[in-house]
Design a protein around this motif. Structure first.
Motif, PDB file in Angstrom:
ATOM      1  N   ASP A  32      54.280  58.940 -97.937  1.00  0.00           N
ATOM      2  CA  ASP A  32      53.020  59.174 -97.959  1.00  0.00           C
ATOM      3  C   ASP A  32      52.100  58.290 -97.033  1.00  0.00           C
ATOM      4  OD1 ASP A  32      50.472  60.223 -98.701  1.00  0.00           O
ATOM      5  OD2 ASP A  32      50.804  59.622-100.658  1.00  0.00           O
ATOM      6  N   PRO A  33      51.452  58.691 -96.043  1.00  0.00           N
ATOM      7  CA  PRO A  33      50.514  57.995 -95.255  1.00  0.00           C
ATOM      8  C   PRO A  33      49.162  57.597 -95.941  1.00  0.00           C
ATOM      9  CG  PRO A  33      50.535  59.857 -94.504  1.00  0.00           C
ATOM     10  CD  PRO A  33      51.441  60.264 -95.712  1.00  0.00           C
ATOM     11  N   GLY A  75      51.114  43.651 -95.746  1.00  0.00           N
ATOM     12  CA  GLY A  75      51.337  44.313 -94.560  1.00  0.00           C
ATOM     13  C   GLY A  75      51.837  45.684 -94.688  1.00  0.00           C
ATOM     14  N   GLU A  76      51.548  46.570 -93.904  1.00  0.00           N
ATOM     15  CA  GLU A  76      52.442  47.870 -93.584  1.00  0.00           C
ATOM     16  C   GLU A  76      53.224  47.933 -92.175  1.00  0.00           C
ATOM     17  OE1 GLU A  76      50.556  52.458 -92.811  1.00  0.00           O
ATOM     18  OE2 GLU A  76      48.997  50.738 -92.794  1.00  0.00           O
ATOM     19  N   TYR A  77      54.342  48.547 -92.307  1.00  0.00           N
ATOM     20  CA  TYR A  77      55.206  48.886 -91.473  1.00  0.00           C
ATOM     21  C   TYR A  77      55.534  50.056 -91.481  1.00  0.00           C
ATOM     22  CZ  TYR A  77      55.762  43.722 -92.078  1.00  0.00           C
ATOM     23  OH  TYR A  77      55.362  42.425 -92.379  1.00  0.00           O
ATOM     24  N   VAL A  78      55.814  50.667 -90.024  1.00  0.00           N
ATOM     25  CA  VAL A  78      55.705  52.204 -89.878  1.00  0.00           C
ATOM     26  C   VAL A  78      57.328  52.122 -89.289  1.00  0.00           C
ATOM     27  CG1 VAL A  78      55.136  54.251 -88.638  1.00  0.00           C
ATOM     28  CG2 VAL A  78      53.437  52.608 -89.548  1.00  0.00           C
ATOM     29  N   GLU A 130      65.179  56.427 -94.502  1.00  0.00           N
ATOM     30  CA  GLU A 130      64.850  57.752 -95.171  1.00  0.00           C
ATOM     31  C   GLU A 130      63.264  57.670 -95.765  1.00  0.00           C
ATOM     32  OE1 GLU A 130      66.808  55.098 -98.461  1.00  0.00           O
ATOM     33  OE2 GLU A 130      67.219  55.950 -96.341  1.00  0.00           O
ATOM     34  N   PHE A 131      62.640  56.610 -95.281  1.00  0.00           N
ATOM     35  CA  PHE A 131      61.308  56.576 -95.623  1.00  0.00           C
ATOM     36  C   PHE A 131      60.332  56.100 -94.309  1.00  0.00           C
ATOM     37  CE2 PHE A 131      63.290  55.293 -99.381  1.00  0.00           C
ATOM     38  CZ  PHE A 131      62.876  56.150-100.475  1.00  0.00           C
ATOM     39  N   ALA A 132      59.416  56.728 -94.358  1.00  0.00           N
ATOM     40  CA  ALA A 132      58.545  56.481 -92.972  1.00  0.00           C
ATOM     41  C   ALA A 132      57.472  55.372 -92.907  1.00  0.00           C
ATOM     42  CB  ALA A 132      57.685  57.998 -92.694  1.00  0.00           C
ATOM     43  N   PHE A 133      57.252  54.695 -94.165  1.00  0.00           N
ATOM     44  CA  PHE A 133      56.337  53.636 -94.345  1.00  0.00           C
ATOM     45  C   PHE A 133      57.091  52.644 -95.423  1.00  0.00           C
ATOM     46  CE2 PHE A 133      53.695  57.266 -93.436  1.00  0.00           C
ATOM     47  CZ  PHE A 133      52.926  56.628 -92.465  1.00  0.00           C
ATOM     48  N   CYS A 134      56.665  51.434 -95.100  1.00  0.00           N
ATOM     49  CA  CYS A 134      56.989  50.213 -96.087  1.00  0.00           C
ATOM     50  C   CYS A 134      55.764  49.199 -96.059  1.00  0.00           C
ATOM     51  CB  CYS A 134      58.202  49.558 -95.360  1.00  0.00           C
ATOM     52  SG  CYS A 134      58.546  48.002 -96.474  1.00  0.00           S
ATOM     53  N   GLN A 147      48.588  53.984-111.377  1.00  0.00           N
ATOM     54  CA  GLN A 147      49.925  53.379-111.635  1.00  0.00           C
ATOM     55  C   GLN A 147      51.012  54.375-111.797  1.00  0.00           C
ATOM     56  OE1 GLN A 147      49.717  51.592-115.811  1.00  0.00           O
ATOM     57  NE2 GLN A 147      51.633  50.586-115.395  1.00  0.00           N
ATOM     58  N   GLU A 148      50.904  55.687-112.118  1.00  0.00           N
ATOM     59  CA  GLU A 148      51.865  56.600-112.362  1.00  0.00           C
ATOM     60  C   GLU A 148      52.109  56.992-110.914  1.00  0.00           C
ATOM     61  OE1 GLU A 148      50.549  60.074-114.372  1.00  0.00           O
ATOM     62  OE2 GLU A 148      49.820  59.185-116.009  1.00  0.00           O
ATOM     63  N   TYR A 149      51.346  56.931-109.806  1.00  0.00           N
ATOM     64  CA  TYR A 149      51.708  57.366-108.455  1.00  0.00           C
ATOM     65  C   TYR A 149      52.374  55.914-107.855  1.00  0.00           C
ATOM     66  CZ  TYR A 149      50.983  57.706-103.386  1.00  0.00           C
ATOM     67  OH  TYR A 149      51.218  57.751-101.912  1.00  0.00           O
ATOM     68  N   PHE A 150      51.901  54.795-108.236  1.00  0.00           N
ATOM     69  CA  PHE A 150      52.698  53.655-107.745  1.00  0.00           C
ATOM     70  C   PHE A 150      54.253  53.783-107.960  1.00  0.00           C
ATOM     71  CE2 PHE A 150      53.971  49.301-107.842  1.00  0.00           C
ATOM     72  CZ  PHE A 150      53.728  48.772-106.536  1.00  0.00           C
ATOM     73  N   HIS A 151      54.418  53.947-109.395  1.00  0.00           N
ATOM     74  CA  HIS A 151      55.852  53.913-109.877  1.00  0.00           C
ATOM     75  C   HIS A 151      56.557  55.168-109.413  1.00  0.00           C
ATOM     76  CE1 HIS A 151      55.363  50.564-112.335  1.00  0.00           C
ATOM     77  NE2 HIS A 151      54.234  50.781-112.840  1.00  0.00           N
ATOM     78  N   SER A 152      56.007  56.081-108.985  1.00  0.00           N
ATOM     79  CA  SER A 152      56.588  57.295-108.369  1.00  0.00           C
ATOM     80  C   SER A 152      57.272  56.997-106.980  1.00  0.00           C
ATOM     81  CB  SER A 152      55.864  58.579-108.375  1.00  0.00           C
ATOM     82  OG  SER A 152      54.683  58.370-107.161  1.00  0.00           O
ATOM     83  N   GLN A 153      56.962  55.940-106.564  1.00  0.00           N
ATOM     84  CA  GLN A 153      57.403  55.365-105.104  1.00  0.00           C
ATOM     85  C   GLN A 153      58.618  54.606-105.317  1.00  0.00           C
ATOM     86  OE1 GLN A 153      55.793  56.913-102.464  1.00  0.00           O
ATOM     87  NE2 GLN A 153      54.555  57.712-104.116  1.00  0.00           N
ATOM     88  N   HIS A 154      59.286  54.480-104.175  1.00  0.00           N
ATOM     89  CA  HIS A 154      60.744  53.507-104.287  1.00  0.00           C
ATOM     90  C   HIS A 154      60.168  52.067-103.947  1.00  0.00           C
ATOM     91  CE1 HIS A 154      64.978  52.763-103.712  1.00  0.00           C
ATOM     92  NE2 HIS A 154      64.518  51.885-102.843  1.00  0.00           N
TER      93      HIS A 154
END
Length: 165
Positions: free
Chosen positions: A101-102, A162-165, A143-147, A111-118
């Motif tokens: 998700d960009p 930081g954000e990594y693409v 398998e993921f676009a963003f870190c 919190q629900e959205y945050f915990h739905s991520q890896h």
């Protein structure tokens, strides 16, 4: 004149020796008893000498451990803990959030959205005198676009790193 100086040096040395003896008479005498009883045991092999060797050895070890914990050359856990507080190092929990998700930064407070991520977590010591981003290793997951890297301190406050693409 020289004789008076020698006498004053002798008096000062005797005074210092007496003060040292008054403070350390027990470990010194137990060390002497240990050496003498070990030497006597080597000559006689008498079982009677086991008790003085054990007691004097135990006293020597206890005093050595006491002086080790008090001496700054041998730091104890308490003094290293105080030393860490004086430095710029602090322990944080590093959160690596992998997502496709960009718009993660907009919704990450949910919190629900945050915990739905890896999310991967690890504890890491961070030096505040150096660049924080360079101290956290980026691990790519294809398998993921963003870190996103987040830090969480002991008060459970989060900091965006930081954000990594």
């Amino acid at each position: 004149m020289e004789r008076e100086q020698i006498e004053t040096v002798k008096l000062i040395m005797l005074k210092n020796l007496k003060a040292f003896w008054n403070e350390h008479w027990l470990p010194i005498s137990s060390l002497i008893v240990l050496v003498v009883s070990c030497q006597l045991f080597n000559w006689t092999h008498s079982g009677f000498l086991y008790l003085p060797m054990f007691v004097s050895g135990w006293l020597v070890v206890m005093f050595a451990l006491k002086y080790k914990s008090e001496n700054s050359i041998f730091p104890s856990k308490k003094s290293t803990k105080n030393m860490q507080q004086d430095t710029s190092y602090e322990t944080y929990t590093v959160l690596r959030v992998y997502t496709n998700d960009p718009n993660f930064q907009e919704y990450m407070q949910n919190q629900e959205y945050f915990h739905s991520q890896h999310v991967q977590m690890e504890n890491r010591v961070i030096d505040h005198n150096q660049d924080i981003e360079s101290q956290i290793m980026f691990i790519r997951k294809p398998e993921f676009a963003f870190c996103y890297h987040l830090l969480m301190d002991r008060k459970n406050e989060m900091y965006f790193i930081g954000e990594y693409v």
